[in-house]
Design a protein around this motif. Structure first.
Motif, PDB file in Angstrom:
ATOM      1  N   LEU A  80       7.674  -3.643  -0.081  1.00 19.60           N
ATOM      2  CA  LEU A  80       7.377  -4.470   1.081  1.00 19.60           C
ATOM      3  C   LEU A  80       5.979  -5.055   0.964  1.00 19.60           C
ATOM      4  O   LEU A  80       5.066  -4.404   0.448  1.00 19.60           O
ATOM      5  N   ASN A  81       5.815  -6.259   1.473  1.00 14.30           N
ATOM      6  CA  ASN A  81       4.497  -6.884   1.563  1.00 14.30           C
ATOM      7  C   ASN A  81       3.955  -6.639   2.964  1.00 14.30           C
ATOM      8  O   ASN A  81       4.541  -7.080   3.952  1.00 14.30           O
ATOM      9  N   THR A  82       2.823  -5.912   3.057  1.00 20.42           N
ATOM     10  CA  THR A  82       2.258  -5.533   4.349  1.00 20.42           C
ATOM     11  C   THR A  82       0.793  -5.963   4.420  1.00 20.42           C
ATOM     12  O   THR A  82      -0.113  -5.134   4.315  1.00 20.42           O
ATOM     13  N   PRO A  83       0.501  -7.247   4.618  1.00 22.44           N
ATOM     14  CA  PRO A  83      -0.893  -7.712   4.661  1.00 22.44           C
ATOM     15  C   PRO A  83      -1.672  -7.136   5.836  1.00 22.44           C
ATOM     16  O   PRO A  83      -2.887  -6.946   5.742  1.00 22.44           O
ATOM     17  N   LYS A  88      -6.161  -3.643   7.928  1.00 19.08           N
ATOM     18  CA  LYS A  88      -6.557  -2.416   8.630  1.00 19.08           C
ATOM     19  C   LYS A  88      -7.317  -1.469   7.705  1.00 19.08           C
ATOM     20  O   LYS A  88      -8.251  -0.786   8.138  1.00 19.08           O
ATOM     21  N   MET A  89      -6.948  -1.441   6.446  1.00 16.92           N
ATOM     22  CA  MET A  89      -7.642  -0.589   5.485  1.00 16.92           C
ATOM     23  C   MET A  89      -9.093  -1.044   5.314  1.00 16.92           C
ATOM     24  O   MET A  89     -10.019  -0.214   5.269  1.00 16.92           O
ATOM     25  N   MET A  90      -9.316  -2.334   5.234  1.00 17.78           N
ATOM     26  CA  MET A  90     -10.680  -2.837   5.122  1.00 17.78           C
ATOM     27  C   MET A  90     -11.505  -2.460   6.337  1.00 17.78           C
ATOM     28  O   MET A  90     -12.673  -2.047   6.220  1.00 17.78           O
ATOM     29  N   GLN A  91     -10.925  -2.575   7.519  1.00 21.07           N
ATOM     30  CA  GLN A  91     -11.644  -2.202   8.739  1.00 21.07           C
ATOM     31  C   GLN A  91     -11.969  -0.707   8.759  1.00 21.07           C
ATOM     32  O   GLN A  91     -13.092  -0.305   9.073  1.00 21.07           O
ATOM     33  N   TYR A 206       0.121   4.544   5.868  1.00 22.45           N
ATOM     34  CA  TYR A 206       0.881   3.326   6.153  1.00 22.45           C
ATOM     35  C   TYR A 206       1.002   2.451   4.899  1.00 22.45           C
ATOM     36  O   TYR A 206       2.022   1.793   4.687  1.00 22.45           O
ATOM     37  N   LYS A 207      -0.054   2.458   4.090  1.00 21.15           N
ATOM     38  CA  LYS A 207      -0.040   1.639   2.886  1.00 21.15           C
ATOM     39  C   LYS A 207       1.042   2.110   1.913  1.00 21.15           C
ATOM     40  O   LYS A 207       1.655   1.307   1.201  1.00 21.15           O
ATOM     41  N   LYS A 208       1.279   3.438   1.904  1.00 21.64           N
ATOM     42  CA  LYS A 208       2.331   3.965   1.039  1.00 21.64           C
ATOM     43  C   LYS A 208       3.710   3.482   1.462  1.00 21.64           C
ATOM     44  O   LYS A 208       4.653   3.514   0.675  1.00 21.64           O
ATOM     45  N   GLU A 209       3.828   3.045   2.737  1.00 21.40           N
ATOM     46  CA  GLU A 209       5.114   2.550   3.213  1.00 21.40           C
ATOM     47  C   GLU A 209       5.469   1.203   2.591  1.00 21.40           C
ATOM     48  O   GLU A 209       6.553   0.674   2.833  1.00 21.40           O
ATOM     49  N   GLY A 210       4.558   0.647   1.811  1.00 22.05           N
ATOM     50  CA  GLY A 210       4.881  -0.597   1.120  1.00 22.05           C
ATOM     51  C   GLY A 210       5.855  -0.398  -0.023  1.00 22.05           C
ATOM     52  O   GLY A 210       6.427  -1.362  -0.531  1.00 22.05           O
ATOM     53  N   ALA A 211       6.048   0.848  -0.445  1.00 22.64           N
ATOM     54  CA  ALA A 211       7.031   1.180  -1.490  1.00 22.64           C
ATOM     55  C   ALA A 211       7.843   2.362  -0.984  1.00 22.64           C
ATOM     56  O   ALA A 211       7.364   3.494  -0.968  1.00 22.64           O
ATOM     57  N   LEU A 212       9.057   2.109  -0.533  1.00 21.24           N
ATOM     58  CA  LEU A 212       9.898   3.147   0.058  1.00 21.24           C
ATOM     59  C   LEU A 212      10.690   3.858  -1.036  1.00 21.24           C
ATOM     60  O   LEU A 212      11.229   3.209  -1.941  1.00 21.24           O
ATOM     61  N   VAL A 213      10.747   5.187  -0.943  1.00 24.72           N
ATOM     62  CA  VAL A 213      11.425   5.988  -1.970  1.00 24.72           C
ATOM     63  C   VAL A 213      12.628   6.697  -1.362  1.00 24.72           C
ATOM     64  O   VAL A 213      12.729   6.872  -0.147  1.00 24.72           O
ATOM     65  N   SER A 214      13.523   7.112  -2.221  1.00 24.25           N
ATOM     66  CA  SER A 214      14.729   7.815  -1.781  1.00 24.25           C
ATOM     67  C   SER A 214      14.420   9.292  -1.552  1.00 24.25           C
ATOM     68  O   SER A 214      13.835   9.941  -2.418  1.00 24.25           O
TER      69      SER A 214
END
Length: 335
Positions: A80-83, A88-91, A206-214
């Protein structure tokens, strides 16, 4: 006359035989037509299905598996692309850096120039105190000899006491500058760092949610959004079916429940597998609720029979059995 009599007897025998054949045929037809067929109960094979969804909204970038593919636990399924999460990470990282700077400042204390300035002021106050003490001693000696008035002695004493207070204040300022921030201020700064670190850790999750695993071994049964589509928080993206965890669900009237109990093994067959026989073990049974279909057990409607959901697992893995296949249970196969 004799021949006519024999012919008449032969005709009667043929007619009797014909009547008997008709009776036998009617009896056989009635037996086969009126005998009720075996009552069957239809069920459906089901499997545990895990729905894959993300905790943050994003846009589908790519899938790694298509429907029908086998996956292992831990395999990355979709990107997923989550800009928004990146922002939020930069903040969060900026807030953490500011908190760490405040904490370092509290631990280090005042700058060297500030400590030096406070020390010089203390030394100045000490010198002034020494002069005030000597002046007071001289005035007091003169007063005791009758040379100096009481007014002058009181003024010298007051000046001396004032310089004592000034020296103490200057010394306190110096010690405070040398010691640095108070313990409470240091604790507050440390707490701010911990809070900022927690915010960074949250955004990292949340950033890890950009790549969902089984989460399981299984098979991709469905994919919902297409590549490029936007999905919201918790929106289903794909389903993973655990083909090793399958069961069969039957809907059985309660008047038939006397023939089946939890723990019983029943024999059924699967039409999709060439009527292959399977042995099932009943493990769950519950009322389907008032919304389920009710069927009168007697034509005069004395009472209605509720429908129960009965679940049974294959005693052994059944090769080729898939979710959605019909499974037939004959009433005479039940105890």
């Amino acid at each position: 006359m004799s021949e006519n009599k024999k012919f008449s007897i032969s005709n009667m025998m043929l007619a009797f035989i014909a009547v008997m054949l008709v009776v036998v045929l009617v009896a056989l037809a009635g037996f086969f037509l009126l005998t009720p067929p075996d009552e069957v109960i239809m069920g459906q094979a089901e499997a545990t299905t895990v729905r894959i969804s993300g905790k943050v909204p994003g846009r589908i970038v790519s899938y790694r598996f298509k429907e029908g593919d086998k996956v292992k636990a831990g395999d990355t399924l979709v990107y997923l692309n989550t800009p928004e999460v990146d922002a939020k990470m930069m903040q969060a990282e900026a807030i953490k850096a500011a908190a760490e700077a405040q904490h370092a400042k509290a631990l280090k204390g005042a700058r060297v120039q500030e400590v030096t300035g406070a020390y010089e002021l203390w030394q100045k106050a000490k010198a002034g105190l020494e002069i005030a003490r000597k002046s007071y001693d001289r005035v007091r000696n003169l007063y005791e000899k009758g040379v100096m008035s009481a007014q002058k002695k009181d003024e010298a004493e007051a000046n001396y006491q004032a310089m004592v207070a000034t020296e103490k204040a200057a010394r306190s300022q110096y010690e405070m500058a040398k010691e640095g921030a108070r313990r409470e201020d240091k604790a507050t700064a440390a707490a701010l760092v911990s809070e900022a670190s927690g915010a960074v850790a949250e955004v990292e999750s949340y950033k890890k949610e950009g790549a969902l695993v089984s989460p399981i071994d299984g098979e991709v049964s469905e994919r919902f959004p297409e590549v490029g589509e936007l999905v919201g928080t918790g929106a289903p993206i794909m389903n993973i079916a655990d083909m090793k965890d399958m069961w069969v669900t039957f809907s059985i009237r309660e008047d038939l429940l006397s023939q089946i109990r939890i723990g019983d093994e029943v024999k059924a067959f699967v039409p999709a597998l060439g009527d292959q026989a399977v042995l099932l073990k009943v493990y769950a049974m519950k009322d389907m609720g008032t919304y389920a279909a009710w069927k009168a057990t007697k034509t005069n409607g004395q009472y209605d029979a509720k429908t129960f959901e009965v679940k049974a697992r294959p005693a052994q893995p059944v090769e080729g059995l898939r979710p959605g296949m019909s499974v037939i249970l004959k009433k005479n196969e039940m105890k």
